[in-house]
Design a protein around this motif. Structure first.
Motif, short mmCIF file in Angstrom:
data_model
loop_
_atom_site.label_atom_id
_atom_site.label_comp_id
_atom_site.label_asym_id
_atom_site.label_seq_id
_atom_site.Cartn_x
_atom_site.Cartn_y
_atom_site.Cartn_z
N GLY A 400 55.91 32.03 39.67
CA GLY A 400 56.07 32.92 38.52
C GLY A 400 56.59 32.18 37.32
N PRO A 401 57.12 32.92 36.39
CA PRO A 401 57.58 32.29 35.15
C PRO A 401 58.81 31.40 35.35
N GLY A 402 59.52 31.66 36.42
CA GLY A 402 60.76 30.90 36.64
C GLY A 402 61.88 31.41 35.73
N ILE A 403 63.07 30.91 35.96
CA ILE A 403 64.24 31.37 35.19
C ILE A 403 64.86 30.16 34.51
N GLU A 404 65.14 30.27 33.23
CA GLU A 404 65.77 29.18 32.50
C GLU A 404 67.11 28.82 33.14
N ALA A 405 67.40 27.54 33.18
CA ALA A 405 68.63 27.07 33.85
C ALA A 405 69.88 27.72 33.26
N GLU A 406 69.86 27.99 31.96
CA GLU A 406 71.06 28.57 31.32
C GLU A 406 71.41 29.95 31.87
N HIS A 407 70.39 30.66 32.42
CA HIS A 407 70.66 32.01 32.94
C HIS A 407 71.20 31.99 34.36
N LEU A 408 70.88 30.90 35.08
CA LEU A 408 71.19 30.90 36.52
C LEU A 408 72.64 31.24 36.86
N PRO A 409 73.63 30.65 36.15
CA PRO A 409 75.01 30.93 36.58
C PRO A 409 75.40 32.41 36.47
N ARG A 410 74.75 33.13 35.55
CA ARG A 410 75.18 34.52 35.36
C ARG A 410 74.21 35.52 35.97
N LEU A 411 73.21 35.03 36.66
CA LEU A 411 72.15 35.90 37.14
C LEU A 411 72.65 37.02 38.06
N PHE A 412 73.73 36.72 38.81
CA PHE A 412 74.23 37.72 39.77
C PHE A 412 75.24 38.67 39.14
N ASP A 413 75.50 38.49 37.83
CA ASP A 413 76.43 39.40 37.15
C ASP A 413 75.80 40.78 36.95
N ARG A 414 76.68 41.75 36.84
CA ARG A 414 76.18 43.11 36.61
C ARG A 414 75.50 43.20 35.25
N PHE A 415 74.43 43.90 35.21
CA PHE A 415 73.67 44.18 33.98
C PHE A 415 73.07 42.93 33.35
N TYR A 416 73.09 41.80 34.06
CA TYR A 416 72.57 40.59 33.44
C TYR A 416 71.08 40.49 33.70
N ARG A 417 70.32 40.34 32.62
CA ARG A 417 68.88 40.15 32.75
C ARG A 417 68.48 38.95 31.91
N SER A 418 67.70 38.08 32.52
CA SER A 418 67.37 36.86 31.79
C SER A 418 66.30 37.14 30.74
N ASP A 419 65.55 38.19 30.98
CA ASP A 419 64.42 38.45 30.11
C ASP A 419 64.46 39.91 29.68
N ARG A 420 65.19 40.18 28.62
CA ARG A 420 65.46 41.56 28.23
C ARG A 420 64.19 42.32 27.85
N SER A 421 63.31 41.65 27.12
CA SER A 421 62.14 42.35 26.62
C SER A 421 61.32 42.91 27.79
N ARG A 422 61.15 42.05 28.77
CA ARG A 422 60.31 42.42 29.88
C ARG A 422 60.96 43.48 30.78
N SER A 423 62.26 43.33 30.94
CA SER A 423 62.92 44.22 31.90
C SER A 423 63.46 45.48 31.24
N SER A 424 63.11 45.72 29.98
CA SER A 424 63.58 46.96 29.38
C SER A 424 62.79 48.15 29.93
N GLN A 425 61.76 47.84 30.75
CA GLN A 425 61.03 48.96 31.33
C GLN A 425 61.87 49.66 32.39
N SER A 426 61.31 50.76 32.82
CA SER A 426 62.09 51.72 33.60
C SER A 426 62.92 51.15 34.75
#
Ligand SMILES: Nc1ncnc2c1ncn2[C@@H]1O[C@H](COP(=O)(O)OP(=O)(O)O)[C@@H](O)[C@H]1O
Ligand SMILES: [Mg+2]
Length: 471
Positions: A400-426
């Protein structure tokens, strides 16, 4: 507890006073004893001197008669005003001279022979019938060339010595109490001065509120003994600040994420109300609203789950689960949406996992749901379970698109989304991975992610425990 019991200053002050009374009393007692012994030694030496003087006078005397006739020569040697008593007798007990009617101090018997030099050790204490205490020395003397022996008894009352000592005792006692009072006062002041630093720290600590949690106690200005305390306090503040920040971030995100679906509901409903509609349109609206409600309900449920996990209110029912069976089951659950998106599963699993069945399914499902969302058409999601040294590792990887390294440390945080535009869906609230992390920490395990941009994204969960084959 009384105010006195609580005040360190008061307690230390009182302790100082007690110590001072004890030390001063001991010193006073010692000095008093030393003075008493010294006074007695001085008196005894004086008595010895008198005996030598009388003996000398006797040597210059020609006969016993002349002693009787000239008593003043001998009386001069003693001074009755200074409490000195003297009685001189012949060997057979006849009186030669005296300056007192009191005879009871004269010893019958033991006397120092005329040719023996008297010493202070020859003085003896005597107590008269009327209670008066005396120091007495009894010695013989020789009358001139006649060779006649005379008994000499000289005594000294202890009156002046006693008066001196009693005055001294009073002074010592006054000094003891005055000294103790002074020491207590000084101790009190010193302790208060010493505790000034504690008060200064307390004053700093008092300024900490929820609005300036970044404030820290000034450790450098604190004395060494208080540094540990100040350091610990600062560490507590560190933890509080980070929790507090998380909490307020969480509240912000929560409000933000609840607003979107609620707004959708409001707008859609308002639009529907604006004019009369066909029943089919109402049905569409209700089913769309139903989806939003579902999303809200899932979000609230997820929040509740995270809160309960935070407070250890989730009881695990750990059992041995066959890894292959569990993974197959989850893949089957996602079969519908996956095949719709042209995605397939590849499961390679061995061994048994020690876990709560329901929570394991939930964690892995969250990973698979994400994988399904991000895998391009034709892609394969790999689900693998491996026995490791310290437990069983379950991993889910997808292209897939993969996740930018800068997002990895916070990926498991609450409400954290690496790709806001895409995940703003339902279906995206950014809570899925937070729940995965919670579930793993409930199991004492851990969750990791590795991702290459445009390549594979792999999430792995380590369930600790012996694993191995099913029994
Ligand atoms: N397999 C994946 N591939 C790419 N990005 C992913 C993958 N899994 C998770 N992410 C990223 O991690 C974020 C957090 O995931 P998650 O906590 O499940 O929230 P949500 O799925 O609600 O967005 C996602 O928004 C996405 O950006
Ligand atoms: Mg998710």
């Amino acid at each position: 507890m009384s105010r006195f019991g609580r005040s360190l200053t008061m307690q230390l002050g009182a302790l100082f006073a007690c110590v001072a009374v004890m030390v001063f009393s001991a010193v006073g007692f010692y000095l008093y004893q030393a003075l008493a012994t010294q006074l007695q030694e001085r008196d005894d030496t004086d008595l010895v001197g008198r005996v030598l003087q009388i003996r000398h006078l006797l040597e210059e005397t020609s006969s016993l008669e002349s002693i009787r006739n000239e008593p003043h020569r001998f009386l001069d040697a003693v001074d009755s005003r200074r409490g000195l008593l003297i009685v001189m007798q012949t060997q057979d007990g006849r009186l030669l001279m005296q300056n007192t009617e009191e005879r009871s101090f004269v010893p019958n018997g033991s006397q120092l022979p005329a040719d023996v030099e008297p010493s202070p050790a020859d003085t003896k204490p005597v107590k008269l019938a009327n209670g008066i205490r005396l120091r007495v020395i009894a010695a013989q003397g020789m009358v001139g060339s006649t060779g006649k022996i005379v008994s000499i008894a000289i005594a000294r009352t202890a009156d002046d010595r006693a008066a001196l000592l009693s005055a001294y005792r009073k002074k010592v006692m006054t000094a003891v109490f005055a000294g103790a009072a002074l020491t207590a006062l000084l101790g009190f002041l010193l302790v208060r001065q010493g505790l000034q630093k504690v008060r200064a720290l307390a004053a700093q600590a008092q300024q900490v509120t929820a609005h300036n949690l970044e404030m820290r106690l000034n450790v450098d200005s604190a004395p060494q003994e208080l540094r540990v305390l100040a350091d610990s306090f600062n560490e507590v503040l560190d933890r509080l600040q980070s929790s507090f920040n998380n909490l307020s971030q969480f509240a912000d995100d929560l409000a933000h994420d609840l607003r979107t679906p609620l707004n959708n509901l409001m707008v859609q409903t308002e639009v529907a109300f604006s004019q009369p509609r066909e029943s089919e349109e109402y049905q569409n609206l209700l089913s769309s609203n139903y989806e939003e409600f579902g999303r809200l309900a899932r979000m609230v449920e997820s929040m509740l789950f995270l809160a309960r996990a935070d407070h250890d209110q989730i009881a695990l029912t750990t059992e041995r689960l066959d890894a292959a069976t569990e993974l197959a089951r989850i893949a089957e659950y996602f079969e519908g949406p996956a095949s719709e998106a042209g995605i397939s599963f590849d499961i390679v699993a061995t061994g048994a996992v020690l876990a709560d069945a329901h929570l394991l399914r939930r964690a892995v499902s969250n990973l698979v749901a994400n994988a399904v969302r991000y895998t391009p058409r034709g892609g394969v999601i790999a689900m693998v379970a491996n026995q490791m040294a310290d437990g069983v590792m379950i991993s889910v990887s997808n292209p897939g698109p993969g996740i930018e390294a800068e997002h990895l440390p916070r990926l498991f945080d609450r409400f954290y989304r690496s790709d806001r535009s895409r995940s703003s869906q339902s279906s995206s609230a950014g809570l899925g991975l937070a729940i995965v992390k919670s579930i793993m920490s409930l199991h004492g395990g851990r969750a990791n992610v590795a991702s290459e941009r445009g390549g594979l994204t792999q999430f792995s969960l380590l369930f600790p425990g012996p694993g191995g084959g099913l029994h």
